[in-house]
Design an enzyme around this catalytic site. Structure first.
Site, short mmCIF file in Angstrom:
data_model
loop_
_atom_site.label_atom_id
_atom_site.label_comp_id
_atom_site.label_asym_id
_atom_site.label_seq_id
_atom_site.Cartn_x
_atom_site.Cartn_y
_atom_site.Cartn_z
N ASP A 1 15.52 -7.48 -5.70
CA ASP A 1 15.06 -7.43 -4.33
C ASP A 1 13.89 -8.41 -4.21
O ASP A 1 12.96 -8.35 -5.01
CB ASP A 1 14.58 -6.01 -3.99
CG ASP A 1 15.04 -5.55 -2.64
OD1 ASP A 1 14.78 -6.26 -1.66
OD2 ASP A 1 15.67 -4.47 -2.56
N ASP B 1 14.63 -9.12 1.47
CA ASP B 1 14.18 -8.06 2.38
C ASP B 1 13.69 -8.63 3.72
O ASP B 1 12.92 -9.60 3.73
CB ASP B 1 13.02 -7.35 1.67
CG ASP B 1 12.58 -6.07 2.36
OD1 ASP B 1 13.36 -5.11 2.35
OD2 ASP B 1 11.46 -6.04 2.90
N ASP C 1 17.98 3.05 3.06
CA ASP C 1 17.32 3.14 4.36
C ASP C 1 18.08 4.03 5.35
O ASP C 1 17.66 4.16 6.50
CB ASP C 1 17.19 1.75 4.99
CG ASP C 1 16.12 0.92 4.30
OD1 ASP C 1 15.19 1.51 3.72
OD2 ASP C 1 16.22 -0.32 4.34
C1 GLC Z 1 13.56 -3.24 4.39
C2 GLC Z 1 13.74 -2.26 3.26
C3 GLC Z 1 13.02 -1.00 3.59
C4 GLC Z 1 11.56 -1.33 3.73
C5 GLC Z 1 11.33 -2.44 4.75
C6 GLC Z 1 9.97 -3.02 4.63
O1 GLC Z 1 14.13 -2.79 5.56
O2 GLC Z 1 15.10 -2.05 3.01
O3 GLC Z 1 13.22 0.00 2.63
O4 GLC Z 1 10.86 -0.20 4.10
O5 GLC Z 1 12.21 -3.53 4.56
O6 GLC Z 1 9.85 -3.72 3.43
#
Ligand code: GLC
Ligand code: CA
Length: 588
Positions: free
Chosen positions: A132, A234, A360
């Site tokens: 990630d 992300d 999520d």
């Molecule tokens: C993305 C991730 C999530 C996180 C957000 C901020 O949507 O999947 O889990 O809270 O970004 O980094």
């Protein structure tokens, strides 16, 4: 003179080469869209959210020891790529999505040596590994951020530090954070505010600063040189903010988003990051909230790829009103419309990601299926998404048919997103506490973050210690051991389905066509490739639903596979599908 002749010959050769390849592409395109068959299009990816996957040392927190012990399990399931949600050091304000050091592994999870063992172990088993990459923001304890607080530091411009309005009394603009109130936080010492589009502890990086972009490129190189096979990026479409950070349309949710979603320099910056990944045999998948397929093509079109694939949200919001928190009844037509739109618009031009769960979103059976018909609907949902065109992603526990959880009070939950929404619902929408709590229970991301249920022993075999977050109470019935032992389980269905998806040309490359668009009970589509076809029938109803094969499909002549009931009798001019029935027919 000699040189000139060689030049001429070379020029002539190039001309022929380009003409011939141009003709080939032109003729191929007459027979339909040309799909480039890159290796990442044949993967089935498994997402690990490390904290809840498997605890190897008994401290109650999932870790890389635990992952090592489950590599054989993953290989046996048939997946050939792992995506790790963040493993880096982090104070866990947003469970790893607030990174304190991009070049290390969180102590709770292990260390770099252990990570390399996992990487080698995965590669030896024929699995790729992607990381990630969270670069829209860092943690507020990242050393860049700590140094940036000093206005005279070269790191000051790594973030968005601004003076407040009204002599510093008001934040620099009216933007709201996606997670927690205003998007600005004041540093009392300097009197300046910093921008955080997500939680307060997630300050946004300033990608307009070339030094920040260089840092990002160096981080990418660090992991690629170590041997990882790509990145999930992300909220990557948020990294370019509009110059001057103007006020947003004053909405109670998401105010300001129009100034950083697909921001002015996004394609320039992603183009630069692409130059790094282009030097490696790897792939990228970007997360893009509020993305439409037309807009997506600006990022993922085969002709000018900034990202190889993209995660959009359109199909995964068919049970929400405006925001995920406000859960409504599931609307099948809305989900179908989203899937079909992406299938049609990207076909031959770009490549879809296919997913129905991740860290999520709550568990899909509890949302789009039925807990009562867990096994039937779990298998049906699996066929429904995985047999479309694209690279499928499976989230940990999805293959076991894990369900949503329920805790006693809002204080027992840990997801900052839901806690904030709960407060907003009570304080701004004037919802009563009981109702707000019910919305929280249904929508919280904690639903998919409970420890993976490995067996029916204490703590579901996740840990020998005390789990960091409560195991779902249903682990005695729903766990990997039981699923693996039962030939008719959801797990064994996934195993068959993954094998089929990896091996079958129609399932991989076929064109997509939808039938019975107006049905609010059935989702039926076909795929076709090189004269072969496949019909995928999915019922989303707990009742029996009359069914007639679409014109051109003689079910008697097809081979039934991946069905979720026994006795797949056929009556061409009509029969009834059983609750959540799933059938797939192959035609030669
Ligand atoms: C993305 C991730 C999530 C996180 C957000 C901020 O949507 O999947 O889990 O809270 O970004 O980094
Ligand atoms: Ca541990």
């Amino acid at each position: 003179m000699r040189v000139d002749i060689y030049c001429l010959l070379y020029y002539f050769f190039c001309l022929c080469y380009y003409k011939i390849s141009g003709f080939i592409i032109f003729f191929m395109s007459l027979g339909g869209n040309v799909i480039m068959k890159e290796w990442y299009k044949e993967l089935v990816v498994y997402q690990i959210w490390p904290r809840s996957f498997c605890d190897g040392n008994g401290d109650g927190i999932g870790d890389l020891e635990g992952v090592l012990s489950k590599l054989d399990y993953l290989q046996d399931l048939g997946i050939n790529c792992i995506w790790f949600s963040p493993l880096y050091p982090s104070p866990n304000a947003d469970f790893g999505y607030d990174i304190a050091d991009y070049r290390d592994i969180h102590k709770e999870y292990g260390n770099l040596d252990l990570f390399k063992q996992v990487l080698d172990g995965a590669h030896q088993r024929g699995m790729k590994v992607i990381m990630d990459l969270v670069v829209n923001h860092t943690s507020d304890v990242h050393e860049w951020f700590i140094k940036s607080k000093d206005p005279s530091s070269p790191y000051h411009d790594y973030y968005f530090w601004r003076k407040g309005r009204l002599g510093g009394k008001l934040p620099p603009n009216n933007w709201l954070s996606c997670f927690e109130g205003k998007a600005w936080e004041k540093d009392e010492k300097s009197g300046e505010y910093y921008l955080h589009v997500f939680a307060k502890k997630q300050p946004d990086l300033n990608h307009d600063n070339p030094k920040v972009r260089q840092e990002v490129k160096d981080i990418m190189k660090f992991w690629l040189d170590m041997g990882v096979d790509g990145f999930r990026e992300d909220v990557i479409t948020f990294i370019s903010k509009r110059k001057g950070l103007p006020n947003g349309i004053p909405l109670p949710i998401g105010c300001g988003i129009e100034h950083y979603m697909d921001g002015p320099n996004i394609h320039k910056y992603l183009g630069e990051y692409r130059e790094v990944t282009d030097k490696y045999d790897c792939f990228t998948v970007g997360e893009a909230p509020m993305m439409t397929p037309d807009n997506a093509l600006k990022y993922v079109d085969e002709k000018k790829k900034e990202l190889d694939m993209m995660f959009h949200f359109q199909h995964i919001e068919a049970d929400a009103f405006l925001i995920d928190f406000l859960q409504t009844k599931f609307k099948l037509k809305e989900m179908k419309k989203a899937f079909t739109n992406w299938q049609n618009k990207l076909n031959g031009r770009a490549w879809n990601t296919l997913y129905i769960e991740n860290h999520d979103h709550p568990r899909i059976i509890s949302r789009y299926g039925s807990e009562k018909y867990r096994v039937e609907s779990g298998k049906m949902l699996a066929n429904m998404y995985m047999l479309q065109q694209g690279t499928p992603f499976v989230y940990q526990g999805q293959e076991l048919g894990m369900l949503n959880t329920r805790l006693d009070s809002i204080d027992d939950y840990v997801d900052c997103f839901v806690k904030n929404n709960y407060e907003v619902a009570i304080n701004k929408l004037h919802m009563n506490k009981k109702k707000a709590f019910e919305f929280a229970v249904k929508s919280t991301r904690d639903n998919s973050r409970t420890p993976v249920q490995w067996d029916d022993s204490k703590n579901a075999g996740f840990t020998t210690g005390t789990p960091w977050f409560p195991v779902n109470k249903n682990y005695k019935q729903i766990n990997a051991k039981a699923e693996m032992a039962d030939p008719n389980s959801i797990y064994n269905h996934y195993k068959k389905l993954i094998k089929f998806k990896k091996e079958n040309e129609v399932a991989k490359w076929g064109d997509y066509k939808e039938y019975y668009k107006n049905s609010d009970k059935l989702y039926v589509y076909s795929r076709s490739y090189n004269g072969k076809s496949m019909l995928v029938i999915n019922s989303f109803s707990p009742e029996r639903v009359p069914f007639e094969a679409p014109k051109g499909f003689d079910l008697d002549k097809g081979t039934p596979i991946l069905c979720n009931y026994e006795n797949n009798f056929v009556q061409q001019n009509g029969f009834k599908l059983r609750p959540y029935e799933a059938r797939v027919y192959l035609f030669d």
